[in-house]
Design a protein around this motif. Structure first.
Motif, PDB file in Angstrom:
ATOM      1  N   MET A   1      43.761  31.908  43.617  1.00  0.00           N
ATOM      2  CA  MET A   1      43.669  33.168  43.235  1.00  0.00           C
ATOM      3  C   MET A   1      43.060  33.505  41.735  1.00  0.00           C
ATOM      4  SD  MET A   1      47.449  34.677  44.152  1.00  0.00           S
ATOM      5  CE  MET A   1      48.450  33.547  43.299  1.00  0.00           C
ATOM      6  N   ASN A   2      42.419  34.484  41.532  1.00  0.00           N
ATOM      7  CA  ASN A   2      42.076  34.662  40.044  1.00  0.00           C
ATOM      8  C   ASN A   2      43.084  35.266  39.082  1.00  0.00           C
ATOM      9  OD1 ASN A   2      42.092  37.204  40.362  1.00  0.00           O
ATOM     10  ND2 ASN A   2      40.125  37.835  41.086  1.00  0.00           N
ATOM     11  N   VAL A   3      42.760  35.372  38.274  1.00  0.00           N
ATOM     12  CA  VAL A   3      43.619  35.728  37.050  1.00  0.00           C
ATOM     13  C   VAL A   3      44.507  37.122  37.426  1.00  0.00           C
ATOM     14  CG1 VAL A   3      44.113  36.297  34.597  1.00  0.00           C
ATOM     15  CG2 VAL A   3      42.688  34.223  35.198  1.00  0.00           C
ATOM     16  N   LYS A   4      43.741  38.249  37.713  1.00  0.00           N
ATOM     17  CA  LYS A   4      44.203  39.677  37.828  1.00  0.00           C
ATOM     18  C   LYS A   4      45.197  39.303  39.322  1.00  0.00           C
ATOM     19  CE  LYS A   4      40.652  42.210  35.761  1.00  0.00           C
ATOM     20  NZ  LYS A   4      39.501  43.283  36.263  1.00  0.00           N
ATOM     21  N   GLU A   5      44.570  38.627  40.116  1.00  0.00           N
ATOM     22  CA  GLU A   5      45.593  38.551  41.334  1.00  0.00           C
ATOM     23  C   GLU A   5      46.975  37.773  41.080  1.00  0.00           C
ATOM     24  OE1 GLU A   5      42.051  38.170  44.714  1.00  0.00           O
ATOM     25  OE2 GLU A   5      42.623  36.381  43.681  1.00  0.00           O
ATOM     26  N   THR A   6      46.821  36.793  40.355  1.00  0.00           N
ATOM     27  CA  THR A   6      47.882  35.904  39.907  1.00  0.00           C
ATOM     28  C   THR A   6      48.938  36.808  39.032  1.00  0.00           C
ATOM     29  OG1 THR A   6      46.759  33.921  39.872  1.00  0.00           O
ATOM     30  CG2 THR A   6      48.945  33.667  38.919  1.00  0.00           C
ATOM     31  N   ALA A   7      48.342  37.456  37.916  1.00  0.00           N
ATOM     32  CA  ALA A   7      49.142  38.444  37.221  1.00  0.00           C
ATOM     33  C   ALA A   7      49.854  39.529  37.981  1.00  0.00           C
ATOM     34  CB  ALA A   7      48.440  39.016  36.009  1.00  0.00           C
ATOM     35  N   ALA A   8      49.209  39.934  38.950  1.00  0.00           N
ATOM     36  CA  ALA A   8      49.779  40.974  39.981  1.00  0.00           C
ATOM     37  C   ALA A   8      50.876  40.384  40.763  1.00  0.00           C
ATOM     38  CB  ALA A   8      48.814  41.722  40.914  1.00  0.00           C
ATOM     39  N   TYR A   9      50.753  39.091  41.099  1.00  0.00           N
ATOM     40  CA  TYR A   9      51.655  38.480  42.350  1.00  0.00           C
ATOM     41  C   TYR A   9      53.009  38.185  41.443  1.00  0.00           C
ATOM     42  CZ  TYR A   9      53.559  34.800  45.147  1.00  0.00           C
ATOM     43  OH  TYR A   9      54.517  34.199  46.051  1.00  0.00           O
ATOM     44  N   LEU A  10      52.660  37.658  40.040  1.00  0.00           N
ATOM     45  CA  LEU A  10      53.609  37.188  39.229  1.00  0.00           C
ATOM     46  C   LEU A  10      54.447  38.663  38.406  1.00  0.00           C
ATOM     47  CD1 LEU A  10      52.465  34.002  37.477  1.00  0.00           C
ATOM     48  CD2 LEU A  10      54.040  34.507  39.463  1.00  0.00           C
ATOM     49  N   GLY A  11      53.795  39.844  38.552  1.00  0.00           N
ATOM     50  CA  GLY A  11      54.533  40.762  37.751  1.00  0.00           C
ATOM     51  C   GLY A  11      54.299  40.820  36.396  1.00  0.00           C
ATOM     52  N   VAL A  12      53.348  39.992  35.848  1.00  0.00           N
ATOM     53  CA  VAL A  12      53.049  40.067  34.419  1.00  0.00           C
ATOM     54  C   VAL A  12      51.723  40.453  34.015  1.00  0.00           C
ATOM     55  CG1 VAL A  12      54.387  37.946  34.287  1.00  0.00           C
ATOM     56  CG2 VAL A  12      52.339  37.666  34.681  1.00  0.00           C
ATOM     57  N   SER A  13      51.339  40.750  32.607  1.00  0.00           N
ATOM     58  CA  SER A  13      49.966  41.041  32.205  1.00  0.00           C
ATOM     59  C   SER A  13      49.138  39.885  32.247  1.00  0.00           C
ATOM     60  CB  SER A  13      50.146  41.497  30.719  1.00  0.00           C
ATOM     61  OG  SER A  13      50.373  40.525  29.856  1.00  0.00           O
ATOM     62  N   VAL A  14      47.919  40.362  32.403  1.00  0.00           N
ATOM     63  CA  VAL A  14      46.853  39.347  32.364  1.00  0.00           C
ATOM     64  C   VAL A  14      47.069  38.425  31.022  1.00  0.00           C
ATOM     65  CG1 VAL A  14      44.293  38.782  32.382  1.00  0.00           C
ATOM     66  CG2 VAL A  14      45.356  40.426  33.985  1.00  0.00           C
ATOM     67  N   SER A  15      47.172  39.101  29.862  1.00  0.00           N
ATOM     68  CA  SER A  15      47.026  38.379  28.602  1.00  0.00           C
ATOM     69  C   SER A  15      48.331  37.580  28.644  1.00  0.00           C
ATOM     70  CB  SER A  15      47.218  39.468  27.459  1.00  0.00           C
ATOM     71  OG  SER A  15      48.634  40.418  27.613  1.00  0.00           O
ATOM     72  N   TRP A  16      49.568  38.004  29.399  1.00  0.00           N
ATOM     73  CA  TRP A  16      50.725  36.754  29.330  1.00  0.00           C
ATOM     74  C   TRP A  16      50.276  35.598  29.917  1.00  0.00           C
ATOM     75  CZ3 TRP A  16      53.370  34.237  32.459  1.00  0.00           C
ATOM     76  CH2 TRP A  16      54.770  33.621  32.123  1.00  0.00           C
ATOM     77  N   LEU A  17      49.425  35.753  31.017  1.00  0.00           N
ATOM     78  CA  LEU A  17      49.224  34.794  31.751  1.00  0.00           C
ATOM     79  C   LEU A  17      48.505  33.791  31.108  1.00  0.00           C
ATOM     80  CD1 LEU A  17      49.802  33.727  34.738  1.00  0.00           C
ATOM     81  CD2 LEU A  17      47.809  34.851  35.519  1.00  0.00           C
ATOM     82  N   TYR A  18      47.090  34.261  30.197  1.00  0.00           N
ATOM     83  CA  TYR A  18      46.425  33.418  29.373  1.00  0.00           C
ATOM     84  C   TYR A  18      47.151  32.678  28.384  1.00  0.00           C
ATOM     85  CZ  TYR A  18      41.996  35.076  31.430  1.00  0.00           C
ATOM     86  OH  TYR A  18      40.715  35.358  32.126  1.00  0.00           O
ATOM     87  N   LYS A  19      47.996  33.345  27.673  1.00  0.00           N
ATOM     88  CA  LYS A  19      48.920  32.839  26.679  1.00  0.00           C
ATOM     89  C   LYS A  19      49.694  31.922  26.983  1.00  0.00           C
ATOM     90  CE  LYS A  19      48.595  37.102  23.780  1.00  0.00           C
ATOM     91  NZ  LYS A  19      49.376  38.264  23.490  1.00  0.00           N
ATOM     92  N   ASN A  20      50.548  32.029  28.146  1.00  0.00           N
ATOM     93  CA  ASN A  20      51.963  31.316  28.333  1.00  0.00           C
ATOM     94  C   ASN A  20      51.501  30.432  29.592  1.00  0.00           C
ATOM     95  OD1 ASN A  20      53.598  32.456  26.371  1.00  0.00           O
ATOM     96  ND2 ASN A  20      53.103  34.490  27.222  1.00  0.00           N
ATOM     97  N   ALA A  21      50.476  30.666  30.613  1.00  0.00           N
ATOM     98  CA  ALA A  21      50.452  29.863  31.785  1.00  0.00           C
ATOM     99  C   ALA A  21      50.776  28.363  31.574  1.00  0.00           C
ATOM    100  CB  ALA A  21      49.300  30.169  32.514  1.00  0.00           C
ATOM    101  N   ALA A  22      50.036  27.705  30.646  1.00  0.00           N
ATOM    102  CA  ALA A  22      50.108  26.335  30.332  1.00  0.00           C
ATOM    103  C   ALA A  22      51.380  26.029  29.589  1.00  0.00           C
ATOM    104  CB  ALA A  22      48.821  25.716  29.615  1.00  0.00           C
TER     105      ALA A  22
END
Length: 58
Positions: A1-22
């Motif tokens: 999944m790309n970042v936008k798809e993953t963010a939507a799946y998780l119910g979080v923002s794209v910026s949260w995903l970039y900052k907090n995924a790792a």
């Protein structure tokens, strides 16, 4: 999944995903170098990560 798809799946923002995924243990895969690189997430790893985030209790 790309970042936008993953963010939507998780119910979080794209910026949260970039900052907090790792930091939260969600593995990102980078393809390419620099500004043109693409970030992807493995669907089964995202689903496993979600299951690990469950809070038990009542």
């Amino acid at each position: 999944m790309n970042v936008k798809e993953t963010a939507a799946y998780l119910g979080v923002s794209v910026s949260w995903l970039y900052k907090n995924a790792a930091r939260s243990g969600l593995v990102m895969y980078r393809f390419g170098v620099g500004m043109n690189s693409k970030i992807r997430f493995n669907v089964s790893e995202v689903e496993s990560w979600v299951k690990q985030q469950r809070v038990m209790g009542g």
